[in-house]
Write a protein that holds these residues in place. Structure first.
Motif, PDB file in Angstrom:
ATOM      1  N   ARG A   1       9.635 -20.980  30.956  1.00 39.60           N
ATOM      2  CA  ARG A   1      10.969 -20.377  30.975  1.00 39.60           C
ATOM      3  C   ARG A   1      11.871 -21.268  31.822  1.00 39.60           C
ATOM      4  NH1 ARG A   1      13.354 -15.048  33.768  1.00 39.60           N
ATOM      5  NH2 ARG A   1      15.412 -15.229  32.846  1.00 39.60           N
ATOM      6  N   LEU A   2      13.012 -21.618  31.264  1.00 42.46           N
ATOM      7  CA  LEU A   2      13.958 -22.479  31.971  1.00 42.46           C
ATOM      8  C   LEU A   2      14.892 -21.629  32.814  1.00 42.46           C
ATOM      9  CD1 LEU A   2      14.946 -24.975  29.148  1.00 42.46           C
ATOM     10  CD2 LEU A   2      13.263 -25.301  30.958  1.00 42.46           C
ATOM     11  N   LEU A   3      14.989 -21.953  34.094  1.00 42.03           N
ATOM     12  CA  LEU A   3      15.941 -21.295  34.986  1.00 42.03           C
ATOM     13  C   LEU A   3      17.143 -22.197  35.244  1.00 42.03           C
ATOM     14  CD1 LEU A   3      13.432 -19.790  37.561  1.00 42.03           C
ATOM     15  CD2 LEU A   3      14.485 -18.666  35.590  1.00 42.03           C
ATOM     16  N   LYS A   4      16.935 -23.487  35.143  1.00 41.36           N
ATOM     17  CA  LYS A   4      17.989 -24.486  35.340  1.00 41.36           C
ATOM     18  C   LYS A   4      18.206 -25.232  34.033  1.00 41.36           C
ATOM     19  CE  LYS A   4      18.454 -24.346  39.924  1.00 41.36           C
ATOM     20  NZ  LYS A   4      19.714 -24.189  40.591  1.00 41.36           N
ATOM     21  N   SER A   5      19.390 -25.774  33.861  1.00 39.39           N
ATOM     22  CA  SER A   5      19.649 -26.554  32.662  1.00 39.39           C
ATOM     23  C   SER A   5      18.926 -27.890  32.765  1.00 39.39           C
ATOM     24  CB  SER A   5      21.149 -26.775  32.478  1.00 39.39           C
ATOM     25  OG  SER A   5      21.683 -27.516  33.545  1.00 39.39           O
ATOM     26  N   VAL A   6      18.604 -28.448  31.633  1.00 39.84           N
ATOM     27  CA  VAL A   6      17.973 -29.755  31.585  1.00 39.84           C
ATOM     28  C   VAL A   6      18.799 -30.624  30.648  1.00 39.84           C
ATOM     29  CG1 VAL A   6      15.641 -28.980  32.119  1.00 39.84           C
ATOM     30  CG2 VAL A   6      16.375 -29.056  29.754  1.00 39.84           C
ATOM     31  N   TYR A   7      18.700 -31.914  30.846  1.00 40.94           N
ATOM     32  CA  TYR A   7      19.447 -32.855  30.020  1.00 40.94           C
ATOM     33  C   TYR A   7      19.024 -32.685  28.568  1.00 40.94           C
ATOM     34  CZ  TYR A   7      21.749 -37.097  28.574  1.00 40.94           C
ATOM     35  OH  TYR A   7      22.579 -37.980  27.958  1.00 40.94           O
ATOM     36  N   GLY A   8      19.970 -32.606  27.679  1.00 44.49           N
ATOM     37  CA  GLY A   8      19.686 -32.449  26.262  1.00 44.49           C
ATOM     38  C   GLY A   8      20.037 -31.071  25.736  1.00 44.49           C
ATOM     39  N   LEU A   9      20.164 -30.081  26.610  1.00 43.34           N
ATOM     40  CA  LEU A   9      20.588 -28.754  26.169  1.00 43.34           C
ATOM     41  C   LEU A   9      22.086 -28.783  25.869  1.00 43.34           C
ATOM     42  CD1 LEU A   9      18.930 -26.246  28.673  1.00 43.34           C
ATOM     43  CD2 LEU A   9      18.358 -26.594  26.284  1.00 43.34           C
ATOM     44  N   LYS A  10      22.482 -28.064  24.845  1.00 48.64           N
ATOM     45  CA  LYS A  10      23.909 -27.993  24.539  1.00 48.64           C
ATOM     46  C   LYS A  10      24.686 -27.323  25.665  1.00 48.64           C
ATOM     47  CE  LYS A  10      23.469 -27.976  19.553  1.00 48.64           C
ATOM     48  NZ  LYS A  10      23.739 -27.255  18.309  1.00 48.64           N
ATOM     49  N   GLN A  11      24.036 -26.415  26.392  1.00 47.19           N
ATOM     50  CA  GLN A  11      24.693 -25.690  27.471  1.00 47.19           C
ATOM     51  C   GLN A  11      24.789 -26.497  28.763  1.00 47.19           C
ATOM     52  OE1 GLN A  11      21.986 -24.763  25.728  1.00 47.19           O
ATOM     53  NE2 GLN A  11      21.726 -22.570  25.671  1.00 47.19           N
ATOM     54  N   ALA A  12      24.053 -27.591  28.881  1.00 48.20           N
ATOM     55  CA  ALA A  12      23.935 -28.311  30.150  1.00 48.20           C
ATOM     56  C   ALA A  12      25.278 -28.737  30.750  1.00 48.20           C
ATOM     57  CB  ALA A  12      22.999 -29.507  30.005  1.00 48.20           C
ATOM     58  N   PRO A  13      26.168 -29.376  29.992  1.00 50.29           N
ATOM     59  CA  PRO A  13      27.443 -29.774  30.603  1.00 50.29           C
ATOM     60  C   PRO A  13      28.258 -28.579  31.108  1.00 50.29           C
ATOM     61  CG  PRO A  13      27.110 -30.938  28.538  1.00 50.29           C
ATOM     62  CD  PRO A  13      26.040 -29.896  28.628  1.00 50.29           C
ATOM     63  N   ARG A  14      28.257 -27.500  30.343  1.00 46.30           N
ATOM     64  CA  ARG A  14      29.033 -26.317  30.749  1.00 46.30           C
ATOM     65  C   ARG A  14      28.434 -25.662  31.990  1.00 46.30           C
ATOM     66  NH1 ARG A  14      33.989 -24.580  30.811  1.00 46.30           N
ATOM     67  NH2 ARG A  14      34.078 -22.339  30.977  1.00 46.30           N
ATOM     68  N   CYS A  15      27.108 -25.559  32.037  1.00 49.44           N
ATOM     69  CA  CYS A  15      26.433 -24.980  33.203  1.00 49.44           C
ATOM     70  C   CYS A  15      26.744 -25.794  34.454  1.00 49.44           C
ATOM     71  CB  CYS A  15      24.923 -24.934  32.997  1.00 49.44           C
ATOM     72  SG  CYS A  15      24.379 -23.777  31.753  1.00 49.44           S
ATOM     73  N   TRP A  16      26.709 -27.114  34.304  1.00 51.44           N
ATOM     74  CA  TRP A  16      26.985 -27.987  35.443  1.00 51.44           C
ATOM     75  C   TRP A  16      28.441 -27.833  35.897  1.00 51.44           C
ATOM     76  CZ3 TRP A  16      30.314 -32.190  35.986  1.00 51.44           C
ATOM     77  CH2 TRP A  16      30.155 -32.905  37.169  1.00 51.44           C
ATOM     78  N   TYR A  17      29.377 -27.784  34.939  1.00 49.62           N
ATOM     79  CA  TYR A  17      30.787 -27.630  35.285  1.00 49.62           C
ATOM     80  C   TYR A  17      31.025 -26.318  36.027  1.00 49.62           C
ATOM     81  CZ  TYR A  17      35.749 -26.805  34.966  1.00 49.62           C
ATOM     82  OH  TYR A  17      37.047 -26.515  35.282  1.00 49.62           O
ATOM     83  N   GLU A  18      30.447 -25.234  35.531  1.00 50.84           N
ATOM     84  CA  GLU A  18      30.639 -23.933  36.175  1.00 50.84           C
ATOM     85  C   GLU A  18      30.111 -23.934  37.601  1.00 50.84           C
ATOM     86  OE1 GLU A  18      28.803 -21.236  33.449  1.00 50.84           O
ATOM     87  OE2 GLU A  18      30.581 -21.147  32.167  1.00 50.84           O
ATOM     88  N   ARG A  19      28.973 -24.559  37.825  1.00 53.66           N
ATOM     89  CA  ARG A  19      28.392 -24.628  39.174  1.00 53.66           C
ATOM     90  C   ARG A  19      29.280 -25.469  40.097  1.00 53.66           C
ATOM     91  NH1 ARG A  19      22.863 -25.405  41.474  1.00 53.66           N
ATOM     92  NH2 ARG A  19      23.304 -25.334  43.681  1.00 53.66           N
ATOM     93  N   LEU A  20      29.722 -26.617  39.602  1.00 53.73           N
ATOM     94  CA  LEU A  20      30.573 -27.488  40.413  1.00 53.73           C
ATOM     95  C   LEU A  20      31.925 -26.832  40.695  1.00 53.73           C
ATOM     96  CD1 LEU A  20      30.892 -30.206  41.817  1.00 53.73           C
ATOM     97  CD2 LEU A  20      31.855 -31.084  39.694  1.00 53.73           C
ATOM     98  N   ALA A  21      32.511 -26.175  39.692  1.00 52.70           N
ATOM     99  CA  ALA A  21      33.798 -25.503  39.880  1.00 52.70           C
ATOM    100  C   ALA A  21      33.679 -24.395  40.922  1.00 52.70           C
ATOM    101  CB  ALA A  21      34.300 -24.940  38.557  1.00 52.70           C
ATOM    102  N   ALA A  22      32.559 -23.684  40.920  1.00 51.92           N
ATOM    103  CA  ALA A  22      32.348 -22.625  41.917  1.00 51.92           C
ATOM    104  C   ALA A  22      32.250 -23.215  43.325  1.00 51.92           C
ATOM    105  CB  ALA A  22      31.094 -21.836  41.584  1.00 51.92           C
ATOM    106  N   GLU A  23      31.529 -24.319  43.470  1.00 53.35           N
ATOM    107  CA  GLU A  23      31.392 -24.948  44.789  1.00 53.35           C
ATOM    108  C   GLU A  23      32.721 -25.523  45.275  1.00 53.35           C
ATOM    109  OE1 GLU A  23      28.726 -24.814  46.816  1.00 53.35           O
ATOM    110  OE2 GLU A  23      27.820 -23.558  45.271  1.00 53.35           O
TER     111      GLU A  23
END
Length: 87
Positions: free
Chosen positions: A31-53
């Protein structure tokens, strides 16, 4: 190089065990808890985390370009422009 590994997944995703990690039982999965390179969601997940920080530090995304974060103060402003190349 590993920016996409810092995104948290909102949905539940499962994958087959990667080569070298298998315990011999093909019915088990990871089960994936974090995004991994290659997922379609990965860029969006990373952006949301960075925007929150950045938001915690007082930066706000620009209305005209969400990759531009601006922090305004009495002594001026600080602009942070993001660029990620995943090619």
């Amino acid at each position: 190089k590993t920016a996409f590994l810092n995104g948290d997944l909102a949905e539940e995703l499962w994958m087959r065990q990667p080569p070298g990690y298998s315990n011999g039982d093909p019915s088990q999965a990871c089960r994936l808890l974090k995004s991994v390179y290659g997922l379609k969601q990965a860029p969006r997940c990373w952006y949301e985390r960075l925007a929150a920080e950045l938001g915690k530090l007082g930066y706000e995304p620009s209305a005209s370009d969400p990759a531009l974060f601006v922090k305004r103060g009495s002594d001026g402003s600080i602009d942070v422009l993001l660029y990620v190349d995943d090619i």
